[in-house]
Motif scaffolding. Structure first.
Motif, mmCIF file in Angstrom:
data_model
loop_
_atom_site.group_PDB
_atom_site.id
_atom_site.type_symbol
_atom_site.label_atom_id
_atom_site.label_comp_id
_atom_site.label_asym_id
_atom_site.label_seq_id
_atom_site.Cartn_x
_atom_site.Cartn_y
_atom_site.Cartn_z
ATOM 1 N N PRO A 135 0.823 -1.219 0.000
ATOM 2 C CA PRO A 135 0.000 0.000 0.000
ATOM 3 C C PRO A 135 0.852 1.262 0.000
ATOM 4 O O PRO A 135 0.524 2.241 -0.672
ATOM 5 N N GLN A 136 1.970 1.248 0.735
ATOM 6 C CA GLN A 136 2.799 2.443 0.837
ATOM 7 C C GLN A 136 3.492 2.784 -0.473
ATOM 8 O O GLN A 136 3.992 3.905 -0.651
ATOM 9 N N SER A 137 3.543 1.852 -1.403
ATOM 10 C CA SER A 137 4.125 2.123 -2.717
ATOM 11 C C SER A 137 3.066 2.496 -3.742
ATOM 12 O O SER A 137 3.371 2.670 -4.925
ATOM 13 N N GLY A 138 1.811 2.587 -3.306
ATOM 14 C CA GLY A 138 0.748 3.044 -4.190
ATOM 15 C C GLY A 138 -0.003 1.966 -4.938
ATOM 16 O O GLY A 138 -0.787 2.275 -5.838
ATOM 17 N N TRP A 139 0.179 0.680 -4.564
ATOM 18 C CA TRP A 139 -0.495 -0.393 -5.292
ATOM 19 C C TRP A 139 -1.992 -0.453 -5.005
ATOM 20 O O TRP A 139 -2.763 -0.953 -5.824
ATOM 21 N N GLY A 140 -2.423 0.046 -3.861
ATOM 22 C CA GLY A 140 -3.840 0.017 -3.526
ATOM 23 C C GLY A 140 -4.041 0.034 -2.027
ATOM 24 O O GLY A 140 -3.081 0.058 -1.251
ATOM 25 N N THR A 141 -5.301 0.039 -1.600
ATOM 26 C CA THR A 141 -5.615 0.006 -0.180
ATOM 27 C C THR A 141 -5.487 -1.419 0.336
ATOM 28 O O THR A 141 -5.394 -2.384 -0.439
ATOM 29 N N VAL A 142 -5.521 -1.567 1.645
ATOM 30 C CA VAL A 142 -5.485 -2.908 2.236
ATOM 31 C C VAL A 142 -6.660 -3.736 1.728
ATOM 32 O O VAL A 142 -6.502 -4.898 1.340
ATOM 33 N N GLN A 143 -7.836 -3.147 1.732
ATOM 34 C CA GLN A 143 -9.023 -3.870 1.262
ATOM 35 C C GLN A 143 -8.855 -4.315 -0.184
ATOM 36 O O GLN A 143 -9.159 -5.460 -0.535
ATOM 37 N N GLU A 144 -8.352 -3.422 -1.044
ATOM 38 C CA GLU A 144 -8.171 -3.768 -2.450
ATOM 39 C C GLU A 144 -7.128 -4.882 -2.622
ATOM 40 O O GLU A 144 -7.339 -5.839 -3.385
ATOM 41 N N LEU A 145 -6.023 -4.762 -1.888
ATOM 42 C CA LEU A 145 -4.939 -5.720 -2.063
ATOM 43 C C LEU A 145 -5.224 -7.074 -1.434
ATOM 44 O O LEU A 145 -4.497 -8.046 -1.701
ATOM 45 N N MET A 146 -6.256 -7.170 -0.626
ATOM 46 C CA MET A 146 -6.663 -8.473 -0.101
ATOM 47 C C MET A 146 -7.673 -9.147 -1.021
ATOM 48 O O MET A 146 -8.289 -10.144 -0.649
ATOM 49 N N ASP A 147 -7.823 -8.648 -2.236
ATOM 50 C CA ASP A 147 -8.691 -9.227 -3.255
ATOM 51 C C ASP A 147 -7.798 -9.794 -4.365
ATOM 52 O O ASP A 147 -7.101 -9.046 -5.047
ATOM 53 N N PRO A 148 -7.769 -11.118 -4.574
ATOM 54 C CA PRO A 148 -6.885 -11.707 -5.586
ATOM 55 C C PRO A 148 -7.111 -11.153 -6.992
ATOM 56 O O PRO A 148 -6.157 -10.962 -7.749
ATOM 57 N N GLU A 149 -8.363 -10.896 -7.358
ATOM 58 C CA GLU A 149 -8.643 -10.385 -8.693
ATOM 59 C C GLU A 149 -8.048 -8.995 -8.874
ATOM 60 O O GLU A 149 -7.469 -8.680 -9.914
ATOM 61 N N TYR A 150 -8.180 -8.151 -7.848
ATOM 62 C CA TYR A 150 -7.607 -6.812 -7.916
ATOM 63 C C TYR A 150 -6.092 -6.901 -8.096
ATOM 64 O O TYR A 150 -5.501 -6.199 -8.924
ATOM 65 N N GLN A 151 -5.431 -7.775 -7.313
ATOM 66 C CA GLN A 151 -3.972 -7.889 -7.416
ATOM 67 C C GLN A 151 -3.549 -8.334 -8.814
ATOM 68 O O GLN A 151 -2.565 -7.848 -9.359
ATOM 69 N N ALA A 152 -4.286 -9.275 -9.390
ATOM 70 C CA ALA A 152 -3.950 -9.735 -10.741
ATOM 71 C C ALA A 152 -4.067 -8.586 -11.743
ATOM 72 O O ALA A 152 -3.193 -8.391 -12.593
ATOM 73 N N LYS A 153 -5.139 -7.817 -11.654
ATOM 74 C CA LYS A 153 -5.314 -6.675 -12.551
ATOM 75 C C LYS A 153 -4.182 -5.655 -12.367
ATOM 76 O O LYS A 153 -3.671 -5.099 -13.336
ATOM 77 N N ALA A 154 -3.800 -5.418 -11.121
ATOM 78 C CA ALA A 154 -2.728 -4.467 -10.851
ATOM 79 C C ALA A 154 -1.408 -4.970 -11.431
ATOM 80 O O ALA A 154 -0.628 -4.194 -11.992
ATOM 81 N N PHE A 155 -1.136 -6.263 -11.305
ATOM 82 C CA PHE A 155 0.111 -6.802 -11.843
ATOM 83 C C PHE A 155 0.153 -6.661 -13.364
ATOM 84 O O PHE A 155 1.174 -6.265 -13.931
ATOM 85 N N TYR A 156 -0.934 -6.979 -14.031
ATOM 86 C CA TYR A 156 -0.961 -6.866 -15.492
ATOM 87 C C TYR A 156 -0.874 -5.402 -15.936
ATOM 88 O O TYR A 156 -0.265 -5.099 -16.958
ATOM 89 N N GLY A 157 -1.488 -4.486 -15.188
ATOM 90 C CA GLY A 157 -1.378 -3.063 -15.482
ATOM 91 C C GLY A 157 -2.049 -2.653 -16.773
ATOM 92 O O GLY A 157 -3.102 -3.160 -17.145
ATOM 93 N N GLY A 158 -1.431 -1.708 -17.489
ATOM 94 C CA GLY A 158 -2.017 -1.162 -18.702
ATOM 95 C C GLY A 158 -2.942 -0.008 -18.394
ATOM 96 O O GLY A 158 -3.250 0.272 -17.225
ATOM 97 N N PRO A 159 -3.423 0.704 -19.414
ATOM 98 C CA PRO A 159 -4.290 1.870 -19.214
ATOM 99 C C PRO A 159 -5.549 1.570 -18.402
ATOM 100 O O PRO A 159 -6.081 2.459 -17.743
ATOM 101 N N ALA A 160 -6.036 0.331 -18.463
ATOM 102 C CA ALA A 160 -7.237 -0.020 -17.700
ATOM 103 C C ALA A 160 -6.909 -0.567 -16.323
ATOM 104 O O ALA A 160 -7.807 -0.915 -15.557
#
Length: 396
Positions: A135-160
């Motif tokens: 979270p401190q590096s800007g990847w998302g909130t604790v709630q967001e990062l405890m969601d596997p789907e959110y983490q996968a989307k964040a890892f793939y990145g891109g404009p969306a």
């Protein structure tokens, strides 16, 4: 090659530093006899367990929960433009390396993370989840990062991607298709141990062929063909690649190298680098493969990073100055790759506004600087105006 941009107003002066769940976010649960197309590959049933072996010969067994997380990563990738089989394999390699495909809480730093479905507790800084995102590096909130789907989307990145444009996901890495698989994973994860990811390549491959259809001889041949470009790219010595230290279209050069009048003190002085004005928070990229020798914050320089590279058989250091303290994303001793996200543009220290002060020092961290514009131009990383005269020393 970046386009030449016009010189604007002078920005600041700087010397050469001596530097320094089990919550499953599947659109269709693969364990429920559902299928989902993944770039012409289809996710099928998840087995109860799968025995795998790493590149260094260590065998272990993944359970159904871990394999279900893998299916989530594959399924999320299937919905993102530009994510192919290689990209999916890289994501699996990263999650295997970071968490062994476990959704990890971190109750020592974030007690509330234990309230979300998880597969155990981790303790690496403030890292969370499958990809150990912070979270401190800007990847998302604790709630967001405890969601596997959110983490996968964040890892793939891109404009969306949920974290676009920073921190960078896989699709945000320039030229990722020409890089080694492990190099791409490292460029996203920015790990202190960059060589670990390739060890899990055979594990990721087995997961893909087990969880998807089309895994006969034809699929194997396709995988070999696709992977070979990454192997070839890695063999080409990526250490000789030089990239521009800011993303294209994000900057304007506001001062060049050499004698000038200090914009803060009004004194005649020597500018040991070039200034590139950019929005606060713009990602700063490593100019080449190398090792971080300085990553610190002080009153004069503000946040600054120095990286030493081996190019054309010689040592050269590059310096990146004026980040805020929280904008430094590497540590001394880290190995980085060309184009890796290492920090954020700021305006700390001797600075008149958000910009990157960039330096080049043939010989190493504490050597005398040369004109960075010429160096970047010589390495086909830019088309910049060069100083007509160079500095004879470093002084305020």
């Amino acid at each position: 090659m970046l386009k030449k941009l016009a010189l604007a107003a002078l920005a600041f002066c700087f010397l050469a530093p001596t530097l320094g769940l089990v919550s499953i976010g599947l659109i269709a649960n693969p364990s429920a006899n559902a299928t989902c197309t993944v770039n012409s590959v289809t996710v099928v049933d998840v087995p109860d367990e799968l025995t795998v072996t790493t590149a260094d010969g260590v065998s272990f067994t993944l359970n159904k929960q871990q394999l279900t997380h893998a299916a989530t990563i594959i399924t999320v990738g299937s919905q993102i433009d530009g994510i192919d089989r290689d990209a999916t394999k890289i994501a699996l390699m990263a999650a295997l390396t970071e968490s062994t495909l476990r959704m990890l809480a971190n109750t020592g730093t974030y007690p509330e993370s234990g309230d979300y479905p998880n597969d155990g507790n981790g303790s690496d800084h403030d890292s969370l989840g499958l990809f150990q995102m912070r979270p401190q590096s800007g990847w998302g909130t604790v709630q967001e990062l405890m969601d596997p789907e959110y983490q996968a989307k964040a890892f793939y990145g891109g404009p969306a991607g949920p974290n676009y444009p920073s921190p960078r996901g896989l699709l945000d890495i320039p030229g990722w298709q020409q890089m080694g698989l492990g190099e791409v994973a490292q460029a996203v994860e920015v790990s202190a141990y960059p060589d670990r990811y390739d060890n899990y390549e055979p594990v990721a491959e087995k997961i893909l062929t087990t969880l998807t259809t089309g895994n006969g001889a034809g699929a194997s041949s396709t995988a070999t063909s696709v992977d070979s470009k990454h192997v070839a790219a890695k063999a080409k010595k990526s250490s000789e690649q030089v990239v521009f230290p800011l993303p294209e279209g994000t900057w304007v050069q506001t001062d060049d190298f050499g004698p000038r009048t200090d914009p803060i003190t009004g004194e005649a002085t020597t500018h040991a680098g070039i200034d590139l004005s950019a929005a606060d928070g713009t990602q700063i990229l490593a100019a080449a493969d190398g090792v971080v020798t300085v990553a610190q914050f002080d009153a004069t320089w503000g946040g600054h990073i120095v990286i030493e590279h081996q190019l054309d058989g010689e040592t050269v250091a590059t310096g990146y100055v004026h980040m805020w303290a929280h904008g430094i994303h590497v540590r001394v001793g880290d190995n980085v790759v060309a184009g890796q996200y290492i920090g954020d543009v700021g305006s700390s220290g001797h600075s008149t506004g958000p910009h990157l002060h960039f330096e080049v020092r043939p010989g190493g961290t504490n050597s005398e600087p040369v004109d960075p514009a010429k160096w970047l131009n010589d390495h086909d990383a830019a088309d910049l105006p060069e100083a007509t005269t160079g500095p004879t020393g470093c002084e305020l």
